[in-house]
Every structure is written in C-alpha cells, then in structure tokens.
Design a protein around this motif. Structure first.
Motif, PDB file in Angstrom:
ATOM      1  N   VAL A 161       5.276  -2.828 -13.187  1.00 43.57           N
ATOM      2  CA  VAL A 161       4.054  -1.846 -13.220  1.00 43.57           C
ATOM      3  C   VAL A 161       4.747  -0.534 -12.760  1.00 43.57           C
ATOM      4  O   VAL A 161       5.853  -0.507 -11.656  1.00 43.57           O
ATOM      5  CB  VAL A 161       2.957  -2.878 -11.666  1.00 43.57           C
ATOM      6  N   VAL A 162       4.371   0.492 -13.528  1.00 41.27           N
ATOM      7  CA  VAL A 162       4.692   1.780 -12.807  1.00 41.27           C
ATOM      8  C   VAL A 162       3.986   2.116 -12.519  1.00 41.27           C
ATOM      9  O   VAL A 162       3.027   2.528 -13.026  1.00 41.27           O
ATOM     10  CB  VAL A 162       6.555   3.046 -13.897  1.00 41.27           C
ATOM     11  N   ASP A 163       4.174   3.037 -11.263  1.00 38.19           N
ATOM     12  CA  ASP A 163       2.488   4.292 -10.739  1.00 38.19           C
ATOM     13  C   ASP A 163       2.858   6.151 -11.062  1.00 38.19           C
ATOM     14  O   ASP A 163       2.505   6.878 -10.773  1.00 38.19           O
ATOM     15  CB  ASP A 163       2.672   3.896  -9.314  1.00 38.19           C
ATOM     16  N   ASP A 164       4.224   6.526 -11.919  1.00 41.39           N
ATOM     17  CA  ASP A 164       4.594   7.714 -12.393  1.00 41.39           C
ATOM     18  C   ASP A 164       5.049   7.549 -13.830  1.00 41.39           C
ATOM     19  O   ASP A 164       5.330   6.670 -14.084  1.00 41.39           O
ATOM     20  CB  ASP A 164       5.822   7.979 -11.225  1.00 41.39           C
ATOM     21  N   SER A 165       5.676   8.891 -14.149  1.00 42.06           N
ATOM     22  CA  SER A 165       6.205   8.848 -15.523  1.00 42.06           C
ATOM     23  C   SER A 165       7.752   8.291 -15.536  1.00 42.06           C
ATOM     24  O   SER A 165       8.079   8.493 -14.754  1.00 42.06           O
ATOM     25  CB  SER A 165       5.450  10.625 -15.889  1.00 42.06           C
ATOM     26  N   LEU A 166       7.853   7.788 -16.926  1.00 41.96           N
ATOM     27  CA  LEU A 166       9.638   7.446 -17.117  1.00 41.96           C
ATOM     28  C   LEU A 166       9.971   9.072 -17.146  1.00 41.96           C
ATOM     29  O   LEU A 166      11.089   8.909 -16.702  1.00 41.96           O
ATOM     30  CB  LEU A 166       9.353   6.445 -17.272  1.00 41.96           C
ATOM     31  N   LEU A 167       9.838  10.719 -17.511  1.00 41.62           N
ATOM     32  CA  LEU A 167      10.231  11.498 -17.917  1.00 41.62           C
ATOM     33  C   LEU A 167      10.245  11.502 -16.711  1.00 41.62           C
ATOM     34  O   LEU A 167       9.133  12.495 -15.782  1.00 41.62           O
ATOM     35  CB  LEU A 167       9.129  12.269 -18.701  1.00 41.62           C
TER      36      LEU A 167
END
Length: 156
Positions: free
Chosen positions: A84-90
């Motif tokens: 689960v990610v809560d921010d852009s991976l870029l």
C-alpha cells in the motif's frame, strides 16, 4: 426487502436483488438477522460500493474485500504480495518552497529523466521483493503505470 426494492427498481430485478440481499445478510450475521442488520446499518457507507461492469443478473455474494476503485493497470494473476502506497512513486522535481531553475533548454528533460529513473529503480526493487500489486491512494502518473506494466506489477 422485497417492498423496498420494489419501490426502487424495476419489477424484473426486484426478486433477484431481494434474494441477493438476504444471502448477503445471512452471511454477514452468520445466520442471525438482527446482528447482520445492525452491522449493515452501522457500516453502510463501507458496504455500499457501486460496481460497474457485469449485469445485475451476474451478481453474487462472495467472501473478500471489494475495492471501490478499478485497476489502473492489471498484469499478473494468482498469489502475490501487496504493498500500500500513499504517495506518488514518481519523485517531485523540487521540494516545497523551492524553485526548479533550469540552466539549459534540456534541463527539464534531464530532471524528468532523473525522476523516471528513481521510479524505475523503486519498481524494480519492489518486484525483486515479490510485490505484485500496488494499492495506491493517489492516482499514479502515466509514466509510473508504464514502468509498472514493464515490471509486471498491477496497480489499483
């Protein structure tokens, strides 16, 4: 339930959806209707999720977790690790409060290439860890989705 659905839906859908709702409530309360109705009333916003796609007649009550957002990118199938990610991976090109100053016309392209390379490294690392599905709060940029597709990672 039939009276409720009868006032909201066409007569052709009422019997089917009444039976579907009864099946759902029985599973929700382990056969007991009162706890099931209480739980359904208390958790209604989380249980009420619109699912586009299949016609009503193809609906079934299944165990599991329904995600209220469709796949941005679907690659693999079967068992997989989930992150689960809560921010852009870029990564951003600048930090808050700073200005990106370009020294040449090619500066913006170089900065974008740098950010894309960081995202590619992160996705390759996730794949090496066995992650096959990213559950992302924010919508990921198109370049991240393309990089994830190349790595075989699904993104929701």
């Amino acid at each position: 339930l039939a009276a409720y659905f009868g006032g909201k839906l066409s007569p052709s859908h009422t019997p089917f959806l009444t039976q579907l709702a009864c099946d759902f409530l029985q599973r929700l309360g382990d056969g007991e209707m009162e706890p099931a109705l209480n739980l359904a009333a208390d958790c209604f916003p989380g249980l009420h999720v619109t699912v586009p796609g299949l016609p009503v007649g193809s609906s079934r009550v299944l165990e599991g977790l329904l995600l209220s957002r469709g796949f941005s990118l679907l690659c693999g199938q079967g068992e997989t690790r989930v992150l689960v990610v809560d921010d852009s991976l870029l990564p951003p090109l600048t930090e808050t409060g700073y200005t990106l100053q370009l020294e040449s016309p090619a500066g913006l392209a170089e900065a974008r290439d740098w950010a894309r390379a960081r995202a590619e490294e992160a996705l390759a690392h996730l794949q090496a860890l066995g992650v096959g599905l990213l559950l992302s709060g924010p919508r990921q940029p198109a370049c991240v989705l393309e990089l994830a597709r190349r790595q075989g990672l699904s993104v929701v």
